[in-house]
Scaffold this motif. Structure first.
Motif, short mmCIF file in Angstrom:
data_model
loop_
_atom_site.label_atom_id
_atom_site.label_comp_id
_atom_site.label_asym_id
_atom_site.label_seq_id
_atom_site.Cartn_x
_atom_site.Cartn_y
_atom_site.Cartn_z
N HIS A 18 -9.37 -7.98 3.68
CA HIS A 18 -10.50 -8.39 2.84
C HIS A 18 -11.82 -8.35 3.63
O HIS A 18 -12.88 -8.10 3.06
N GLN A 19 -11.72 -8.58 4.93
CA GLN A 19 -12.91 -8.54 5.78
C GLN A 19 -13.28 -7.12 6.18
O GLN A 19 -14.27 -6.91 6.88
N GLY A 20 -12.50 -6.14 5.75
CA GLY A 20 -12.86 -4.75 5.95
C GLY A 20 -12.08 -3.98 6.99
O GLY A 20 -12.43 -2.84 7.30
N LEU A 21 -11.03 -4.54 7.58
CA LEU A 21 -10.26 -3.80 8.57
C LEU A 21 -9.53 -2.62 7.92
O LEU A 21 -9.05 -2.72 6.80
N SER A 22 -9.49 -1.52 8.64
CA SER A 22 -8.81 -0.31 8.17
C SER A 22 -7.30 -0.45 8.36
O SER A 22 -6.83 -1.38 9.02
N ALA A 23 -6.57 0.52 7.82
CA ALA A 23 -5.11 0.51 7.96
C ALA A 23 -4.70 0.53 9.43
O ALA A 23 -3.81 -0.22 9.84
N THR A 24 -5.37 1.35 10.23
CA THR A 24 -5.01 1.42 11.64
C THR A 24 -5.33 0.11 12.36
O THR A 24 -4.55 -0.35 13.19
N ASP A 25 -6.47 -0.48 12.03
CA ASP A 25 -6.80 -1.78 12.62
C ASP A 25 -5.80 -2.84 12.20
O ASP A 25 -5.43 -3.70 12.99
N ALA A 45 8.25 -6.00 7.03
CA ALA A 45 8.16 -7.29 6.33
C ALA A 45 6.72 -7.71 6.09
O ALA A 45 6.37 -8.12 4.97
N VAL A 46 5.87 -7.61 7.10
CA VAL A 46 4.50 -8.11 6.93
C VAL A 46 3.65 -7.17 6.09
O VAL A 46 2.84 -7.62 5.27
N PHE A 47 3.81 -5.86 6.25
CA PHE A 47 3.02 -4.93 5.43
C PHE A 47 3.50 -4.91 3.99
O PHE A 47 2.70 -4.81 3.06
N ARG A 48 4.78 -5.03 3.78
CA ARG A 48 5.30 -5.10 2.40
C ARG A 48 4.83 -6.40 1.75
O ARG A 48 4.39 -6.41 0.60
N GLY A 49 4.89 -7.49 2.48
CA GLY A 49 4.45 -8.77 1.94
C GLY A 49 2.96 -8.82 1.68
O GLY A 49 2.51 -9.37 0.67
N ALA A 50 2.17 -8.24 2.56
CA ALA A 50 0.72 -8.29 2.42
C ALA A 50 0.18 -7.34 1.35
O ALA A 50 -0.77 -7.67 0.64
N PHE A 51 0.79 -6.15 1.25
CA PHE A 51 0.20 -5.11 0.41
C PHE A 51 1.14 -4.52 -0.63
O PHE A 51 0.74 -3.64 -1.39
N GLY A 52 2.39 -4.94 -0.65
CA GLY A 52 3.34 -4.44 -1.64
C GLY A 52 3.70 -2.97 -1.45
O GLY A 52 4.04 -2.28 -2.41
N ILE A 53 3.65 -2.50 -0.23
CA ILE A 53 3.95 -1.09 0.06
C ILE A 53 5.46 -0.88 -0.02
O ILE A 53 6.22 -1.66 0.57
N LEU A 83 -0.93 5.13 3.81
CA LEU A 83 -1.02 3.78 3.26
C LEU A 83 -2.20 3.59 2.30
O LEU A 83 -2.37 2.51 1.73
N ALA A 84 -2.98 4.65 2.09
CA ALA A 84 -4.24 4.55 1.33
C ALA A 84 -4.07 3.98 -0.08
O ALA A 84 -4.94 3.25 -0.56
N GLU A 85 -3.00 4.31 -0.74
CA GLU A 85 -2.79 3.82 -2.11
C GLU A 85 -2.71 2.30 -2.17
O GLU A 85 -3.11 1.68 -3.14
N TRP A 86 -2.24 1.69 -1.10
CA TRP A 86 -2.04 0.23 -1.08
C TRP A 86 -3.07 -0.50 -0.23
O TRP A 86 -3.37 -1.66 -0.49
N VAL A 87 -3.56 0.16 0.81
CA VAL A 87 -4.54 -0.46 1.71
C VAL A 87 -5.88 0.25 1.46
O VAL A 87 -6.30 1.13 2.20
N LYS A 88 -6.49 -0.15 0.37
CA LYS A 88 -7.78 0.45 -0.02
C LYS A 88 -8.92 -0.30 0.64
O LYS A 88 -8.79 -1.46 1.02
#
Length: 93
Positions: A18-25, A45-53, A83-88
């Motif tokens: 939400h603060q603007g970090l990119s997928a790589t960050d 676990a954390v990326f699926r939980g955070a972004f529903g990927i 990851l662009a579809e989920w981490v916009k």
């Protein structure tokens, strides 16, 4: 590594995104926050939980050069595109 710890990292990833970090960050942040617990299962676990990927997408993301898991590595740009579809990019950023 308990559920509370995973949830804490998941919540931190959402805030950082939400603060603007990119997928790589966000990938680097997940690795840092998970510390010794970092690995394929905790990343998923954390990326699926955070972004529903979906898990199959996250399995491909494990090849990112930033994780150093070995095998064929994907670049920062490929990781971001995957990851662009989920981490916009957040609105207004």
């Amino acid at each position: 590594m308990g559920n509370e710890f995973i949830q804490h990292v998941t919540d931190n990833l959402r805030v950082a995104h939400h603060q603007g970090l990119s997928a790589t960050d966000l990938g680097r942040l997940a690795k840092e926050l998970l510390g010794p617990a970092f690995g394929p299962v905790s990343f998923v676990a954390v990326f699926r939980g955070a972004f529903g990927i979906p898990v199959d997408v996250l399995q491909r993301a494990l090849a990112w050069q930033g994780f150093n898991f070995g095998g064929s590595a994907i670049s920062d740009d490929e990781f971001t595109d995957l990851l662009a579809e989920w981490v916009k990019k957040p609105e207004g950023k």
